[in-house]
Design a protein around this motif. Sequence first.
Motif, PDB file in Angstrom:
ATOM      1  N   PRO A 129      49.150  36.399  25.038  1.00  0.00           N
ATOM      2  CA  PRO A 129      50.077  36.295  26.083  1.00  0.00           C
ATOM      3  C   PRO A 129      49.683  35.730  27.128  1.00  0.00           C
ATOM      4  O   PRO A 129      48.927  36.126  28.448  1.00  0.00           O
ATOM      5  CB  PRO A 129      50.066  37.535  26.332  1.00  0.00           C
ATOM      6  CG  PRO A 129      50.215  38.666  25.093  1.00  0.00           C
ATOM      7  CD  PRO A 129      48.740  37.460  24.590  1.00  0.00           C
ATOM      8  N   ASP A 130      50.557  34.776  27.852  1.00  0.00           N
ATOM      9  CA  ASP A 130      49.208  34.011  28.857  1.00  0.00           C
ATOM     10  C   ASP A 130      49.468  34.543  30.091  1.00  0.00           C
ATOM     11  O   ASP A 130      48.102  34.625  31.054  1.00  0.00           O
ATOM     12  CB  ASP A 130      50.719  32.684  28.841  1.00  0.00           C
ATOM     13  CG  ASP A 130      50.606  31.680  28.162  1.00  0.00           C
ATOM     14  OD1 ASP A 130      49.573  31.476  27.436  1.00  0.00           O
ATOM     15  OD2 ASP A 130      51.614  30.411  28.454  1.00  0.00           O
ATOM     16  N   HIS A 131      50.091  35.458  30.130  1.00  0.00           N
ATOM     17  CA  HIS A 131      49.736  36.967  31.224  1.00  0.00           C
ATOM     18  C   HIS A 131      49.046  37.933  31.569  1.00  0.00           C
ATOM     19  O   HIS A 131      48.895  38.294  32.510  1.00  0.00           O
ATOM     20  CB  HIS A 131      51.454  37.185  31.740  1.00  0.00           C
ATOM     21  CG  HIS A 131      52.104  38.176  30.738  1.00  0.00           C
ATOM     22  ND1 HIS A 131      52.002  37.481  29.670  1.00  0.00           N
ATOM     23  CD2 HIS A 131      51.920  39.721  30.546  1.00  0.00           C
ATOM     24  CE1 HIS A 131      52.312  38.939  28.579  1.00  0.00           C
ATOM     25  NE2 HIS A 131      52.865  39.990  29.630  1.00  0.00           N
ATOM     26  N   ARG A 132      48.404  37.338  30.317  1.00  0.00           N
ATOM     27  CA  ARG A 132      47.314  38.818  29.920  1.00  0.00           C
ATOM     28  C   ARG A 132      45.891  37.954  29.041  1.00  0.00           C
ATOM     29  O   ARG A 132      44.572  38.556  29.269  1.00  0.00           O
ATOM     30  CB  ARG A 132      47.375  39.748  28.888  1.00  0.00           C
ATOM     31  CG  ARG A 132      48.767  40.513  28.795  1.00  0.00           C
ATOM     32  CD  ARG A 132      48.881  41.060  30.151  1.00  0.00           C
ATOM     33  NE  ARG A 132      48.053  42.186  29.956  1.00  0.00           N
ATOM     34  CZ  ARG A 132      48.085  43.112  30.190  1.00  0.00           C
ATOM     35  NH1 ARG A 132      49.007  43.861  29.484  1.00  0.00           N
ATOM     36  NH2 ARG A 132      46.785  44.377  30.483  1.00  0.00           N
ATOM     37  N   TRP A 133      45.794  36.916  29.879  1.00  0.00           N
ATOM     38  CA  TRP A 133      44.899  35.187  29.412  1.00  0.00           C
ATOM     39  C   TRP A 133      44.179  35.932  30.455  1.00  0.00           C
ATOM     40  O   TRP A 133      42.235  35.875  29.718  1.00  0.00           O
ATOM     41  CB  TRP A 133      45.173  34.200  29.550  1.00  0.00           C
ATOM     42  CG  TRP A 133      43.951  33.374  29.045  1.00  0.00           C
ATOM     43  CD1 TRP A 133      43.373  32.742  30.001  1.00  0.00           C
ATOM     44  CD2 TRP A 133      43.552  32.752  27.951  1.00  0.00           C
ATOM     45  NE1 TRP A 133      42.283  31.822  29.517  1.00  0.00           N
ATOM     46  CE2 TRP A 133      42.445  31.832  28.236  1.00  0.00           C
ATOM     47  CE3 TRP A 133      44.282  33.278  26.518  1.00  0.00           C
ATOM     48  CZ2 TRP A 133      41.742  31.402  27.133  1.00  0.00           C
ATOM     49  CZ3 TRP A 133      43.181  32.650  25.484  1.00  0.00           C
ATOM     50  CH2 TRP A 133      42.443  31.561  25.989  1.00  0.00           C
ATOM     51  N   ASP A 134      43.533  35.942  31.452  1.00  0.00           N
ATOM     52  CA  ASP A 134      42.272  36.128  32.716  1.00  0.00           C
ATOM     53  C   ASP A 134      42.184  38.085  31.988  1.00  0.00           C
ATOM     54  O   ASP A 134      40.584  38.620  31.770  1.00  0.00           O
ATOM     55  CB  ASP A 134      43.112  36.648  33.441  1.00  0.00           C
ATOM     56  CG  ASP A 134      43.460  34.912  35.025  1.00  0.00           C
ATOM     57  OD1 ASP A 134      43.252  34.138  33.391  1.00  0.00           O
ATOM     58  OD2 ASP A 134      43.919  34.973  35.276  1.00  0.00           O
ATOM     59  N   ASP A 135      43.149  39.172  31.099  1.00  0.00           N
ATOM     60  CA  ASP A 135      42.469  39.666  31.251  1.00  0.00           C
ATOM     61  C   ASP A 135      41.188  40.174  29.902  1.00  0.00           C
ATOM     62  O   ASP A 135      40.413  40.844  29.261  1.00  0.00           O
ATOM     63  CB  ASP A 135      43.593  41.178  30.617  1.00  0.00           C
ATOM     64  CG  ASP A 135      43.980  41.523  32.238  1.00  0.00           C
ATOM     65  OD1 ASP A 135      43.733  41.049  33.148  1.00  0.00           O
ATOM     66  OD2 ASP A 135      45.266  41.650  32.412  1.00  0.00           O
ATOM     67  N   PHE A 136      41.776  39.040  28.938  1.00  0.00           N
ATOM     68  CA  PHE A 136      41.415  38.973  27.470  1.00  0.00           C
ATOM     69  C   PHE A 136      40.041  37.957  27.607  1.00  0.00           C
ATOM     70  O   PHE A 136      39.424  38.840  27.200  1.00  0.00           O
ATOM     71  CB  PHE A 136      42.547  37.517  26.710  1.00  0.00           C
ATOM     72  CG  PHE A 136      41.284  37.089  25.827  1.00  0.00           C
ATOM     73  CD1 PHE A 136      41.076  38.361  24.500  1.00  0.00           C
ATOM     74  CD2 PHE A 136      41.415  35.999  25.373  1.00  0.00           C
ATOM     75  CE1 PHE A 136      40.685  37.084  23.060  1.00  0.00           C
ATOM     76  CE2 PHE A 136      41.061  35.584  24.655  1.00  0.00           C
ATOM     77  CZ  PHE A 136      40.973  35.502  23.491  1.00  0.00           C
ATOM     78  N   GLU A 137      40.455  37.267  28.649  1.00  0.00           N
ATOM     79  CA  GLU A 137      39.215  36.451  28.321  1.00  0.00           C
ATOM     80  C   GLU A 137      37.920  37.544  29.011  1.00  0.00           C
ATOM     81  O   GLU A 137      36.455  36.842  29.340  1.00  0.00           O
ATOM     82  CB  GLU A 137      39.224  34.815  29.302  1.00  0.00           C
ATOM     83  CG  GLU A 137      37.818  34.560  30.078  1.00  0.00           C
ATOM     84  CD  GLU A 137      38.399  32.626  30.114  1.00  0.00           C
ATOM     85  OE1 GLU A 137      37.017  32.255  30.219  1.00  0.00           O
ATOM     86  OE2 GLU A 137      39.301  32.307  30.349  1.00  0.00           O
ATOM     87  N   LYS A 138      38.144  38.176  30.175  1.00  0.00           N
ATOM     88  CA  LYS A 138      37.383  38.782  31.638  1.00  0.00           C
ATOM     89  C   LYS A 138      36.599  39.726  30.573  1.00  0.00           C
ATOM     90  O   LYS A 138      35.615  40.041  30.373  1.00  0.00           O
ATOM     91  CB  LYS A 138      38.160  40.106  32.761  1.00  0.00           C
ATOM     92  CG  LYS A 138      36.945  40.464  33.309  1.00  0.00           C
ATOM     93  CD  LYS A 138      37.799  40.996  34.639  1.00  0.00           C
ATOM     94  CE  LYS A 138      37.058  41.732  35.102  1.00  0.00           C
ATOM     95  NZ  LYS A 138      37.622  42.243  36.523  1.00  0.00           N
ATOM     96  N   HIS A 139      37.794  40.343  29.842  1.00  0.00           N
ATOM     97  CA  HIS A 139      36.816  41.303  28.942  1.00  0.00           C
ATOM     98  C   HIS A 139      35.459  41.034  27.560  1.00  0.00           C
ATOM     99  O   HIS A 139      34.468  41.564  27.145  1.00  0.00           O
ATOM    100  CB  HIS A 139      38.158  42.229  27.939  1.00  0.00           C
ATOM    101  CG  HIS A 139      38.067  43.029  26.705  1.00  0.00           C
ATOM    102  ND1 HIS A 139      37.880  42.911  25.306  1.00  0.00           N
ATOM    103  CD2 HIS A 139      36.792  44.213  27.167  1.00  0.00           C
ATOM    104  CE1 HIS A 139      37.598  43.830  24.652  1.00  0.00           C
ATOM    105  NE2 HIS A 139      37.230  44.973  25.304  1.00  0.00           N
TER     106      HIS A 139
END
Length: 340
Positions: free
Chosen positions: A78-88
């Motif tokens: 999901p685009d709105h969770r991309w930053d969280d995904f990449e950070k993790h």
Amino acid sequence: MDPNSKNKGLYNKLGPEELKQRLARETFKRTTVSFYKYVIIDDPWAMRNLLYEKWDQLNCLGRIYIANEGINAQMSVPDHRWDDFEKHLRSISLFKDVPFKIAVEDDGKSFLKLQVKVRKQIVADGLQPTEYDVTNVGQHLSAKEWNEALNKGATVVDMRNHYESEIGHFEGALLPDAETFKEELPEILDKLKGKENDKILLYCTGGVRCEKTSAYLKHHGFSDVNQLLGGIIDYSRQVSTQGLENTFKGKNFVFDNRLGERISDDTISHCHQCGKPCDSHTNCANKKCNLLFIQCDDCKTKHDGCCGDDCQTYLLAPPKEKTELEKRLVFKRGKRFHKA
């Protein structure tokens, strides 16, 4: 540790229809991304569960393989969770520098569910550990360097299966007539006999198969082995952003619900049933067959999405007749089309 105890509860429990409905109800956009890395993972099951638990929370979908030798992933985030995904992902030291390949054409419907599987290898190759060294791989070429090498007459090898290269490939490439990567490796080695000192260019979808192939060829005495950085997916991005000549013709086959993304306007393949120019793959509507083949819209209508008469007869038969039909009809299955 017992695998069954380690992943208890960490898997999808919904049926395909419910998954399709859930995806259709989404009001946000998704990005399809692929990545891989050859790296030693001491406990693949622990890594599998760590990734599944976090990515399930982020509503990520996709197909991910984990093995002692690394990770190979195709995902919808999901685009709105991309930053969280990449950070993790980058917080895990093994994957902090893994490069992403973003899909060329993306409608957000590439996957229905999240699957994270532990495998012996991230790409099945049938090789013995003594036949390659993934720390000794070929040189990675940018799109610009790739085009320059092509123009100088290097030997180009498509490291994908026949049904992938059928709808799109680089002009002049050697195209293995194989259905699996395991079958391709010895075929390519045979085709390249006598070219051990030539400049060899390898390409595949995202790079993971070329990584192992380059190590395999170097083990067998090839001195100038090169591979396309990021595969066809990233080649298309580089060509577009840098204004380079696109030397790939047709579609790039992808292993998700899209089955292909267009790289050039050329249609280089044909409908397997009528011969009309077409490069759209489909799976036979008869799930007992599920053959992957190329079918135009007219033939899809005429044959009810089936690959042949037997499958169409079975698909349209009343439920009480299907058991008897299964005993006498021949279903093709697999990924190689043969005309009835």
